[in-house]
Design an enzyme around this catalytic site. Sequence first.
Site, PDB file in Angstrom:
ATOM      1  N   TYR A   7       0.629  -1.322  -0.084  1.00 12.50           N
ATOM      2  CA  TYR A   7       0.012   0.189   0.022  1.00 12.50           C
ATOM      3  C   TYR A   7       0.975   1.336  -0.035  1.00 12.50           C
ATOM      4  O   TYR A   7       0.440   2.066  -0.801  1.00 12.50           O
ATOM      5  CB  TYR A   7      -1.025  -0.239   1.100  1.00 12.50           C
ATOM      6  CG  TYR A   7      -1.764   1.351   1.591  1.00 12.50           C
ATOM      7  CD1 TYR A   7      -2.584   1.573   0.605  1.00 12.50           C
ATOM      8  CD2 TYR A   7      -1.433   2.206   2.225  1.00 12.50           C
ATOM      9  CE1 TYR A   7      -3.173   2.930   0.556  1.00 12.50           C
ATOM     10  CE2 TYR A   7      -1.743   3.468   2.548  1.00 12.50           C
ATOM     11  CZ  TYR A   7      -2.888   3.741   1.506  1.00 12.50           C
ATOM     12  OH  TYR A   7      -3.506   4.928   1.751  1.00 12.50           O
ATOM     13  N   ARG A  46       1.992   8.362  12.955  1.00 13.99           N
ATOM     14  CA  ARG A  46       1.528   9.548  13.643  1.00 13.99           C
ATOM     15  C   ARG A  46       0.224   9.906  13.730  1.00 13.99           C
ATOM     16  O   ARG A  46      -0.445  10.465  14.625  1.00 13.99           O
ATOM     17  CB  ARG A  46       2.520  10.766  13.098  1.00 13.99           C
ATOM     18  CG  ARG A  46       2.092  12.260  13.756  1.00 13.99           C
ATOM     19  CD  ARG A  46       2.480  13.231  12.722  1.00 13.99           C
ATOM     20  NE  ARG A  46       1.535  13.212  11.867  1.00 13.99           N
ATOM     21  CZ  ARG A  46       1.970  13.816  10.585  1.00 13.99           C
ATOM     22  NH1 ARG A  46       2.817  14.544  10.637  1.00 13.99           N
ATOM     23  NH2 ARG A  46       0.975  13.592   9.584  1.00 13.99           N
ATOM     24  N   ARG A  85     -10.791   5.726   8.913  1.00 12.66           N
ATOM     25  CA  ARG A  85      -9.592   5.129   8.080  1.00 12.66           C
ATOM     26  C   ARG A  85      -8.834   4.200   9.002  1.00 12.66           C
ATOM     27  O   ARG A  85      -8.537   4.560  10.224  1.00 12.66           O
ATOM     28  CB  ARG A  85      -8.795   6.172   7.310  1.00 12.66           C
ATOM     29  CG  ARG A  85      -9.575   7.257   6.507  1.00 12.66           C
ATOM     30  CD  ARG A  85      -8.808   8.051   5.488  1.00 12.66           C
ATOM     31  NE  ARG A  85      -7.949   8.861   6.354  1.00 12.66           N
ATOM     32  CZ  ARG A  85      -8.299  10.080   6.845  1.00 12.66           C
ATOM     33  NH1 ARG A  85      -9.122  10.651   6.227  1.00 12.66           N
ATOM     34  NH2 ARG A  85      -7.307  11.120   7.660  1.00 12.66           N
ATOM     35  N   PHE A 123      15.664  18.985  -1.358  1.00  8.31           N
ATOM     36  CA  PHE A 123      14.322  18.499  -1.679  1.00  8.31           C
ATOM     37  C   PHE A 123      14.058  17.282  -1.114  1.00  8.31           C
ATOM     38  O   PHE A 123      13.051  17.215  -0.394  1.00  8.31           O
ATOM     39  CB  PHE A 123      14.081  18.523  -3.202  1.00  8.31           C
ATOM     40  CG  PHE A 123      12.566  18.063  -3.637  1.00  8.31           C
ATOM     41  CD1 PHE A 123      11.508  18.987  -3.756  1.00  8.31           C
ATOM     42  CD2 PHE A 123      12.632  16.773  -3.798  1.00  8.31           C
ATOM     43  CE1 PHE A 123      10.311  18.370  -3.917  1.00  8.31           C
ATOM     44  CE2 PHE A 123      11.396  16.301  -4.241  1.00  8.31           C
ATOM     45  CZ  PHE A 123      10.146  16.821  -4.252  1.00  8.31           C
TER      46      PHE A 123
END
Length: 418
Positions: free
Chosen positions: A172, A219, A229, A289
């Site tokens: 997932y 978290r 969910r 980044f």
Amino acid sequence: MELLRKWLGHPEEIYNLLRFKMGGCRAVMPRIDPDSLGRGLRTCYRYLNQTSRSFAAVIQALDGELRHAVCIFYLVLRALDTIEDDMSISLDVKVPMLHEFHSYLYQPEWKYMESKEKDRQVLEDFPTISMEFRNLAKVYQEVISDICHKMGVGMAEFLEKKVDSQHEWDKYCHYVAGLVGIGLSRLFSASELEDPIVGQDTELANSMGLFLQKTNIIRDYLEDQLEGREFWPREVWSRYAKKLSDLAKPENIDMAVQCLNELITNALHHVPDVLTYLARLKNQSVFNFCAIPQVMAIATLAACYNNKQVFRGVVKIRKGQAVTLMMDATNIQAVKAIMYQYVEEIYQKIPSTDPSSNKTQQVIASIRAMSLPGGPMVSRHHYSPIYLSCAMLLAALSWQYLSTISKATEEYVQAGEN
């Protein structure tokens, strides 16, 4: 006064908040001039800023044409994600849309006007996004279209099933974040700002995404529970409770924390891959980044480890802490030092009775070995005593004013919270 006590305990963060607010942010994340862009790209960057406080700034700091490619990549995936999240779309409509979404990139008039999601503008004005996608070099188009296709198929697969095994948890996370890491890596290499190996090594790129996604899932336990969910793998939580929601019950807090610690230990196994990946990067804007979200993630895991608050509210890193991480994480040695610092913090909190304690110690040992090649860690902070003394004095005299400043930096530090 609680805010004052926190800052007095971390004077370097006050100094960095001031430095960041007074222009230091531009060294890490310089912004582009919107007047230098065509109308379509200006619109795309406006959507970027509206839909992501987490990544908008770091995307705009990327060099050259890579910046536009990543901006469009983000918006395309945001549109795809908006379709997936929209519970008002029936499955018989949603599943074909997810499977075919990549083809809409080449349909100039395609748009979707029936979404109820907050980011629906990226669907309603998809023609502008797809036009700018088709304006990109073919090499960028191929990467974005391919990742969009694979992600759509993966999202459709998990619409009607829950995450059961740890293998499915990895699968997932691969679909929703690992593919993003792979796509970005291919874009980095396609731009020639990075070597071909960066885009070719999909295992390392996948780990970059999995580390971030697992951190968010860990978290966000309580928030996800409140919204119905479930992303924690049943294989793990079923050893600690009959239902995932039971972990939030006060009487189950000890078992809940043990489950939390096991999942954090699982996530930490990606850190060696993260360090190997970052060590290969050569371009400064690409390094920033990639590195900033990773150090935010390790700091978040350190804050969550063995912390009952994960099941009672939201665990966040401090604004000053986030700014310090952003300003420090500009080279691989600094990132290694940051990783070392936070895994040591976790190590000091490992309960001797925790079922995962041995595994946690083992993975921390492997991270230590990578973080300290050839000698002891050098402190990340290079502030003289005079700076720290001034910072502490400033905290004592004007902590309320600094609170206002910290709020002003929020758009730059959400990467540590989202």
